[in-house]
Design an enzyme around this catalytic site. Structure first.
Site, mmCIF file in Angstrom:
data_model
loop_
_atom_site.group_PDB
_atom_site.id
_atom_site.type_symbol
_atom_site.label_atom_id
_atom_site.label_comp_id
_atom_site.label_asym_id
_atom_site.label_seq_id
_atom_site.Cartn_x
_atom_site.Cartn_y
_atom_site.Cartn_z
ATOM 1 N N GLU A 96 -46.599 -49.552 162.708
ATOM 2 C CA GLU A 96 -45.297 -49.634 163.375
ATOM 3 C C GLU A 96 -45.316 -49.069 164.792
ATOM 4 O OE1 GLU A 96 -45.781 -48.893 160.222
ATOM 5 O OE2 GLU A 96 -44.192 -49.734 158.956
ATOM 6 N N GLU B 236 -45.766 -49.544 152.585
ATOM 7 C CA GLU B 236 -44.639 -48.761 152.049
ATOM 8 C C GLU B 236 -44.261 -49.282 150.663
ATOM 9 O OE1 GLU B 236 -42.321 -49.401 155.707
ATOM 10 O OE2 GLU B 236 -42.073 -47.223 155.778
ATOM 11 N N ALA C 27 -42.408 -55.532 157.155
ATOM 12 C CA ALA C 27 -41.039 -56.033 157.257
ATOM 13 C C ALA C 27 -41.073 -57.256 158.171
ATOM 14 C CB ALA C 27 -40.150 -54.947 157.839
ATOM 15 N N GLY D 227 -44.300 -52.174 156.229
ATOM 16 C CA GLY D 227 -43.513 -52.286 155.000
ATOM 17 C C GLY D 227 -44.354 -52.696 153.809
HETATM 18 C C1 3H9 Z 1 -42.382 -52.735 159.523
HETATM 19 O O1 3H9 Z 1 -42.983 -53.056 158.536
HETATM 20 C C2 3H9 Z 1 -41.207 -51.808 159.520
HETATM 21 C C3 3H9 Z 1 -41.048 -51.039 158.246
HETATM 22 O O2 3H9 Z 1 -41.769 -49.814 158.334
HETATM 23 C C4 3H9 Z 1 -39.600 -50.634 158.032
HETATM 24 C C5 3H9 Z 1 -38.634 -51.717 157.790
HETATM 25 C C6 3H9 Z 1 -37.253 -51.191 157.395
HETATM 26 N N1 3H9 Z 1 -42.926 -60.193 160.660
HETATM 27 O O3 3H9 Z 1 -50.919 -62.492 163.396
HETATM 28 P P1 3H9 Z 1 -50.999 -63.848 162.804
HETATM 29 C C7 3H9 Z 1 -46.182 -64.014 161.723
HETATM 30 S S1 3H9 Z 1 -42.785 -53.357 161.016
HETATM 31 C C8 3H9 Z 1 -42.684 -61.442 161.043
HETATM 32 O O4 3H9 Z 1 -51.310 -64.982 163.682
HETATM 33 P P2 3H9 Z 1 -53.340 -63.131 161.295
HETATM 34 C C9 3H9 Z 1 -46.746 -64.224 163.104
HETATM 35 O O5 3H9 Z 1 -45.745 -64.165 164.068
HETATM 36 C C10 3H9 Z 1 -44.083 -54.462 160.720
HETATM 37 N N2 3H9 Z 1 -43.640 -62.343 161.314
HETATM 38 O O6 3H9 Z 1 -51.969 -63.882 161.534
HETATM 39 C C11 3H9 Z 1 -47.353 -65.579 162.969
HETATM 40 O O7 3H9 Z 1 -46.309 -66.528 163.057
HETATM 41 P P3 3H9 Z 1 -46.558 -67.954 163.707
HETATM 42 C C12 3H9 Z 1 -45.372 -53.758 160.569
HETATM 43 C C13 3H9 Z 1 -44.897 -61.953 161.190
HETATM 44 O O8 3H9 Z 1 -53.847 -63.652 160.029
HETATM 45 C C14 3H9 Z 1 -47.866 -65.595 161.529
HETATM 46 O O9 3H9 Z 1 -47.106 -64.598 160.852
HETATM 47 N N3 3H9 Z 1 -46.415 -54.720 160.443
HETATM 48 C C15 3H9 Z 1 -45.225 -60.656 160.798
HETATM 49 O O10 3H9 Z 1 -54.161 -63.200 162.517
HETATM 50 C C16 3H9 Z 1 -49.327 -65.303 161.393
HETATM 51 O O11 3H9 Z 1 -49.615 -64.090 162.083
HETATM 52 C C17 3H9 Z 1 -47.148 -55.117 161.499
HETATM 53 O O12 3H9 Z 1 -46.979 -54.652 162.601
HETATM 54 C C18 3H9 Z 1 -44.179 -59.751 160.523
HETATM 55 N N4 3H9 Z 1 -44.408 -58.493 160.108
HETATM 56 O O13 3H9 Z 1 -52.955 -61.595 161.120
HETATM 57 C C19 3H9 Z 1 -48.207 -56.143 161.197
HETATM 58 N N5 3H9 Z 1 -46.566 -60.537 160.767
HETATM 59 O O14 3H9 Z 1 -47.652 -68.561 162.909
HETATM 60 C C20 3H9 Z 1 -47.981 -57.351 162.061
HETATM 61 C C21 3H9 Z 1 -47.058 -61.728 161.121
HETATM 62 O O15 3H9 Z 1 -45.251 -68.609 163.583
HETATM 63 N N6 3H9 Z 1 -48.826 -58.447 161.699
HETATM 64 N N7 3H9 Z 1 -46.050 -62.594 161.378
HETATM 65 O O16 3H9 Z 1 -46.943 -67.662 165.112
HETATM 66 C C22 3H9 Z 1 -50.159 -58.473 161.929
HETATM 67 O O17 3H9 Z 1 -50.742 -57.539 162.415
HETATM 68 C C23 3H9 Z 1 -50.890 -59.736 161.616
HETATM 69 O O18 3H9 Z 1 -49.958 -60.774 161.579
HETATM 70 C C24 3H9 Z 1 -51.657 -59.742 160.273
HETATM 71 C C25 3H9 Z 1 -52.213 -61.173 160.017
HETATM 72 C C26 3H9 Z 1 -52.819 -58.763 160.364
HETATM 73 C C27 3H9 Z 1 -50.750 -59.365 159.114
#
Ligand code: 3H9
Length: 689
Positions: free
Chosen positions: A122, A102, A60, A99
């Protein structure tokens, strides 16, 4: 945000919301519309859900949390997807997280590339999955396999996901074609397998194992609201029907989004990523090529740094002045790799490759071919300046020359070379092969391309580089010094080591400052105070008595028979009273809250000075450093975020009081803190000023 192509009865919907295809409002709406269109299109028999880029879906959109909801909600979209009358198969090419997983689990089939990883992280954001994850994952793989995945938040690689049953198959080659084949098979068979309808993995044994895991998790972290919520949500799925259980999950999720812990963790997530951007350093700054490295010094630090390069596939030469030290250093590195291979965290082939990338050499001249040289020698200005002036004559033109100093003036080190533009600090934390944080110290003359290259290199080494300016101790150690000083003062005023440590661990640190001092060795601080000035009357007295901490069996605490946790020592407590009397300090008792304020407010104050001086670009950089280098509890968001939650007026007033009580003027609130306190402002507000 979603591309829609129909060919041969197959609709391929491709998410295209870079960089991570996060499921923000526009993407959700586009996906919802594309699905509806594919369902309505009579020429479409089956649907494949794919995504552009390296990441399938990163979850998400976290930045939407806590803001007014914008329809369609993710749970609603996933409900429609699940109910879709035509088979939908997900083609998962990269990370499917939160998400994203999911979404994949609401499909009727899942095909993954070998590079995919799948997880529900999460929990790390202080929440739980909120779009059916706590219900579908247990139905797919059993609650006893699903719960640990959601509790740790660690993703699993594609192969393991297939073994567990999260994905139907892992395929090499054309992923979309494989997903298309799978979807057509489903259509031909007339089956529409929905995860929500499954109960075969909800066996009595699996439930029992889940309950045992849940009891242990809650016991381990009784204050973690999201762990309790996770247990309730998973349990609801075992006791109630799918829809009722999803409502339980939804209610828990909504509550957690408002929890200060989750707010702090989300703040820390974005602060960490923002730290990668340095104000005034354009994205398109040229980079220098780094293909080889040299590390000067085969001590614990040098060896650890060399391992970082070897792990990242960069050949590295470790340089020492004499053979004995080199051999010992290389042997230690080999042992560490052997340990990792034994534990199974790397394969034996990886161990050999990595060991093979590290070469030992005697004499600085062996640094001549390296694209980057990192000096990790003794923490002494004379030693470092001597090394850098020699390096200046040895290193090839354009090589980056870095010092791993933790305190010293990088400008003064750069000044002995004829190429100060190539010099910067890379302050790794110990153990360097494990700790992610690296303070990248930008000296006055460091060239922009050198800084940009160092930041890129940090990422390549799988580190978290944060740029800081030159000052004694940079950001982390400079603030730590404030805490140490306040800790000593507390001892004199009446708080005993165990009480201080207990207050700090109750605050959320894994260790209190005195237990930490004993672990690190009291001789280290003592020697550095001798070199750099400053007195810590209690710690210095202990060191003078040869009580260096754990390694001598005695420090602030006693460690009989090699014990790892210390016990109180009446001798130390008597010594503290004696020193207090010598200093004419009247002793009294302190509550845990007072102890925390006494220790942490001066750190916040120093953080304010660091911001005033431009040593850190933003409060979030300071917080990122403290969370990742000093074990500040992430759920408190780092010292600056925490200060905002306490209130800067409260902190400024307390500091004025501390200054009066202790006679230490340096405790007076810094001008920036004073100003923000008077305006009713916050550190978070600075960004937008
Ligand atoms: C969820 O899903 C809740 C649901 O269960 C329910 C909903 C109702 N959102 O990390 P990076 C941005 S909670 C917004 O450097 P990488 C990040 O800020 C979510 N932005 O890349 C960055 O922006 P900027 C559960 C996001 O390749 C850019 O993308 N998911 C999100 O090293 C690049 O990110 C997580 O907790 C996001 N979800 O790693 C996973 N994700 O360039 C969170 C990333 O402007 N994400 N951004 O600074 C990660 O762990 C890593 O970003 C990922 C890629 C492994 C995906």
């Amino acid at each position: 945000m979603v591309r829609h192509e129909v060919d041969g009865g197959v609709a391929v919907l491709t998410l295209a919301n870079p960089p991570v295809n996060a499921l923000g409002a526009e993407t959700r709406a586009a996906l919802d519309a594309a699905l509806a269109q594919a369902v309505a299109d009579e020429s479409v028999r089956v649907i494949v859900l794919a995504a552009e880029g390296r990441v399938f879906v990163g979850g998400a959109d976290i930045s939407e949390f806590g803001k007014p909801p914008r329809p369609p909600s993710l749970p609603d979209v996933l409900e429609r997807l699940d109910a879709c009358p035509k088979p939908v198969v997900a083609a998962i090419g990269g990370a499917a997280l939160g998400g994203g997983l999911e979404l994949a689990m609401a499909c009727h089939g899942r095909i993954a590339a070998p590079t995919a990883k799948l997880g529900l992280p999460e929990i790390k954001l202080g929440i739980i999955p909120g779009a059916g994850g706590t219900q579908r994952l247990p139905r797919l793989i059993g609650p006893d396999a699903a719960f640990p995945m959601m509790l740790t938040g660690e993703p699993v690689p594609a192969g393991k996901a297939a073994a567990l049953g999260i994905v139907d198959a892992v395929v090499l080659g054309d992923l979309v074609a494989a997903a298309r084949t799978r979807a057509l098979e489903l259509a031909d068979s007339g089956a529409l397998p929905r995860v929500r309808d499954r109960s075969d993995k909800l066996t009595a044994e699996a439930r029992d194992r889940f309950e045992a895991q849940a009891a242990e998790a809650v016991k381990r972290d009784p204050d973690a609201t999201n762990v309790h919520a996770l247990v309730r949500a998973v349990r609801a799925g075992l006791e109630q029907d799918f829809d009722a259980a999803v409502s339980v999950e939804r209610a828990e999720f909504r509550m957690l989004v408002e929890d200060p812990r989750s707010k702090a963790l989300r703040y820390a997530f974005f602060a960490e990523r923002e730290a990668a951007r340095v104000p005034g350093l354009p994205k398109d700054t040229p980079r220098r090529a780094i293909e080889t490295a040299a590390v000067i010094g085969a001590g614990t630090m040098g060896g650890g740094i060399a391992m970082c390069f070897a792990n990242a596939g960069i050949p590295v030469t470790v340089i020492e002045t004499e053979a004995g030290a080199l051999e010992r250093g290389l042997a230690r590195v080999k042992d560490l790799y052997a340990g990792s291979a034994k534990r199974g965290s790397i394969t034996e082939a990886q161990r050999d490759e990595r060991v093979g990338r590290i070469t030992g050499a005697i004499g600085l001249e062996h640094a001549g071919a390296a694209d980057i040289v990192i000096e990790a020698a003794f923490e002494d200005m004379g030693v470092k300046r001597a090394i850098f002036s020699k390096l200046d004559t040895i290193a090839k033109p354009g090589a980056i020359l870095a010092t791993n100093t933790s305190y010293l003036d990088v400008n003064a080190i750069a000044a002995v070379t004829g190429r100060p533009q190539d010099v910067l600090g890379l302050h790794f934390f110990s153990p360097a092969n494990v700790m992610r944080l690296v303070e990248v110290v930008r000296a006055d003359k460091t060239a922009p391309d050198v800084l940009a290259t160092a930041l890129d290199l940090g990422k390549r080494l799988n580190k978290l580089p944060v740029t800081v300016g030159v000052c004694f101790g940079f950001v982390g150690n400079r603030m730590l010094e404030r805490r140490s000083r306040a800790g000593e003062r507390l001892l004199l005023e009446g708080a005993l080591p165990h009480a201080v440590d207990a207050a700090v661990t109750a605050f959320g640190f894994r260790m209190g400052p005195f237990a930490m001092g004993d672990l690190a060795g009291l001789d280290i601080g003592w020697r550095s105070r001798k070199d750099f000035g400053g007195r810590a009357p209690v710690a210095d007295s202990l060191a003078e008595m040869g009580r260096y901490g754990q390694k001598t069996g005695r420090g602030f605490y006693l460690y009989p028979d090699g014990a790892r946790t210390g016990t109180r020592d009446p001798e130390v407590e008597a010594l503290i009273e004696r020193v207090a009397a010598e200093h004419g300090v009247t002793r009294r008792s302190f509550t845990p809250d007072e102890i925390v304020a006494r220790l942490m407010y001066p750190m916040v104050n120093e953080g304010a000075r660091i911001l005033e001086e431009g040593i850190a670009a933003r409060p979030g950089d300071i917080d990122t450093i403290w969370i990742n280098g000093y074990n500040w509890p992430a759920w408190r968001g780092g010292p600056m975020h925490w200060a905002d939650t306490v209130g800067l007026k409260t902190i400024a007033e307390a500091l004025t009081r501390f200054a009066a009580e202790t006679g230490d003027d340096s405790q007076e609130p810094a001008p920036l803190l004073k100003k923000l306190a008077a305006e009713g402002g916050s550190f978070a507000g600075l960004k937008n000023a």
